[in-house]
Design a protein around this motif. Structure first.
Motif, short mmCIF file in Angstrom:
data_model
loop_
_atom_site.label_atom_id
_atom_site.label_comp_id
_atom_site.label_asym_id
_atom_site.label_seq_id
_atom_site.Cartn_x
_atom_site.Cartn_y
_atom_site.Cartn_z
N THR A 23 -8.01 98.61 -68.28
CA THR A 23 -8.25 97.17 -68.32
C THR A 23 -8.64 96.65 -66.96
OG1 THR A 23 -5.91 96.70 -68.04
CG2 THR A 23 -6.74 96.76 -70.29
N ASP A 24 -8.13 97.23 -65.89
CA ASP A 24 -8.55 96.82 -64.55
C ASP A 24 -9.98 97.26 -64.30
OD1 ASP A 24 -6.10 95.67 -64.25
OD2 ASP A 24 -5.33 97.13 -62.82
N ASP A 25 -10.41 98.37 -64.89
CA ASP A 25 -11.81 98.78 -64.79
C ASP A 25 -12.72 97.71 -65.38
OD1 ASP A 25 -11.24 101.14 -63.50
OD2 ASP A 25 -11.46 102.39 -65.28
N ALA A 26 -12.27 97.06 -66.44
CA ALA A 26 -13.07 95.99 -67.04
C ALA A 26 -13.22 94.84 -66.05
CB ALA A 26 -12.41 95.51 -68.33
N LEU A 27 -12.17 94.50 -65.31
CA LEU A 27 -12.27 93.44 -64.31
C LEU A 27 -13.25 93.83 -63.20
CD1 LEU A 27 -8.65 92.06 -63.73
CD2 LEU A 27 -10.64 90.83 -64.58
N LEU A 28 -13.28 95.10 -62.85
CA LEU A 28 -14.18 95.56 -61.79
C LEU A 28 -15.65 95.38 -62.16
CD1 LEU A 28 -12.36 98.80 -60.61
CD2 LEU A 28 -12.57 96.63 -59.37
N LYS A 29 -15.94 95.26 -63.44
CA LYS A 29 -17.31 95.08 -63.89
C LYS A 29 -17.73 93.61 -63.89
CE LYS A 29 -17.12 99.27 -66.59
NZ LYS A 29 -16.99 99.86 -67.90
N THR A 30 -16.80 92.72 -63.53
CA THR A 30 -17.11 91.30 -63.48
C THR A 30 -17.52 90.91 -62.05
OG1 THR A 30 -14.83 90.64 -62.96
CG2 THR A 30 -15.42 90.81 -65.29
N VAL A 31 -17.98 89.70 -61.89
CA VAL A 31 -18.38 89.20 -60.58
C VAL A 31 -17.11 88.90 -59.77
CG1 VAL A 31 -19.55 87.32 -59.38
CG2 VAL A 31 -20.48 88.20 -61.51
N PRO A 32 -17.03 89.38 -58.52
CA PRO A 32 -15.85 89.09 -57.69
C PRO A 32 -15.69 87.59 -57.47
CG PRO A 32 -17.20 90.80 -56.68
CD PRO A 32 -17.98 90.24 -57.83
N ILE A 33 -14.45 87.14 -57.36
CA ILE A 33 -14.18 85.72 -57.12
C ILE A 33 -13.73 85.47 -55.68
CG2 ILE A 33 -13.68 85.20 -59.52
CD1 ILE A 33 -10.68 85.35 -58.76
N GLY A 34 -13.59 86.52 -54.90
CA GLY A 34 -13.20 86.37 -53.51
C GLY A 34 -13.26 87.70 -52.79
N SER A 35 -13.31 87.63 -51.47
CA SER A 35 -13.30 88.86 -50.67
C SER A 35 -12.93 88.49 -49.25
CB SER A 35 -14.66 89.55 -50.71
OG SER A 35 -15.64 88.72 -50.13
N GLY A 36 -12.66 89.49 -48.44
CA GLY A 36 -12.33 89.23 -47.06
C GLY A 36 -11.97 90.51 -46.33
#
Length: 118
Positions: A23-36
Motif C-alpha cells: 500500500t505504501d508503494d501505491a502512495l509512491l506512485k502519486t505526486v509528492p506533497i512535500g520534500s526537503g
C-alpha cells in the motif's frame, strides 16, 4: 483441523504484514506533497519525524523499504492497511533528503511537523 486453522491464520498474518509495503508503494506512485533536506543522518531524521508524528496520529510505522532507504508512515484508521501519509528518507551529501506522499487534505500537519526536523 487445528493445523489447517493455524496455517490459515499464518497466511492472513503474512498478507497483513506484506500489505504495508504494497500500500505504501501505491502512495509512491502519486505526486509528492512535500520534500526537503535535513541536517540529520537518516536514522536520526526518521526518529525525529516519528517523535513529531506520534502525538498527531498515535500509530506510526517505521521500516526500511531497501538497504539505503528509511520510511515512516501513518496507517489509515480503517480496516485496510493503507497508509495515508508516507515519508521516504535517503542519505544525501548534506544529511538526509526526503519526500512526503499522501492526501493533501490530511497531510498538511504532517508536512509541517516533518519540516521541524530539517
Amino acid at each position: 483441523m487445528r493445523k489447517s486453522i493455524t496455517t490459515w491464520l499464518a497466511a492472513i498474518g503474512a498478507c497483513a504484514l506484506s500489505a504495508c509495503v504494497a500500500t505504501d508503494d501505491a502512495l509512491l506512485k502519486t505526486v509528492p506533497i512535500g520534500s526537503g533536506t535535513s541536517q540529520f543522518k537518516p536514522y536520526d531524521f526518521v526518529r525525529c519525524v516519528k517523535e513529531k508524528w506520534t502525538p498527531i496520529a498515535g500509530r506510526v510505522r517505521e521500516y526500511s523499504p531497501s538497504s539505503d532507504t528509511q520510511a515512516v508512515s501513518i496507517p489509515s484508521g480503517g480496516l485496510t492497511s493503507n497508509s495515508v501519509v508516507l515519508v521516504i528518507a535517503q542519505a544525501s551529501a548534506n544529511g538526509t533528503g526526503y519526500t512526503i506522499y499522501g492526501d493533501v487534505a490530511i497531510a498538511g500537519r504532517y508536512v509541517a511537523a516533518t519540516h521541524t526536523c530539517d
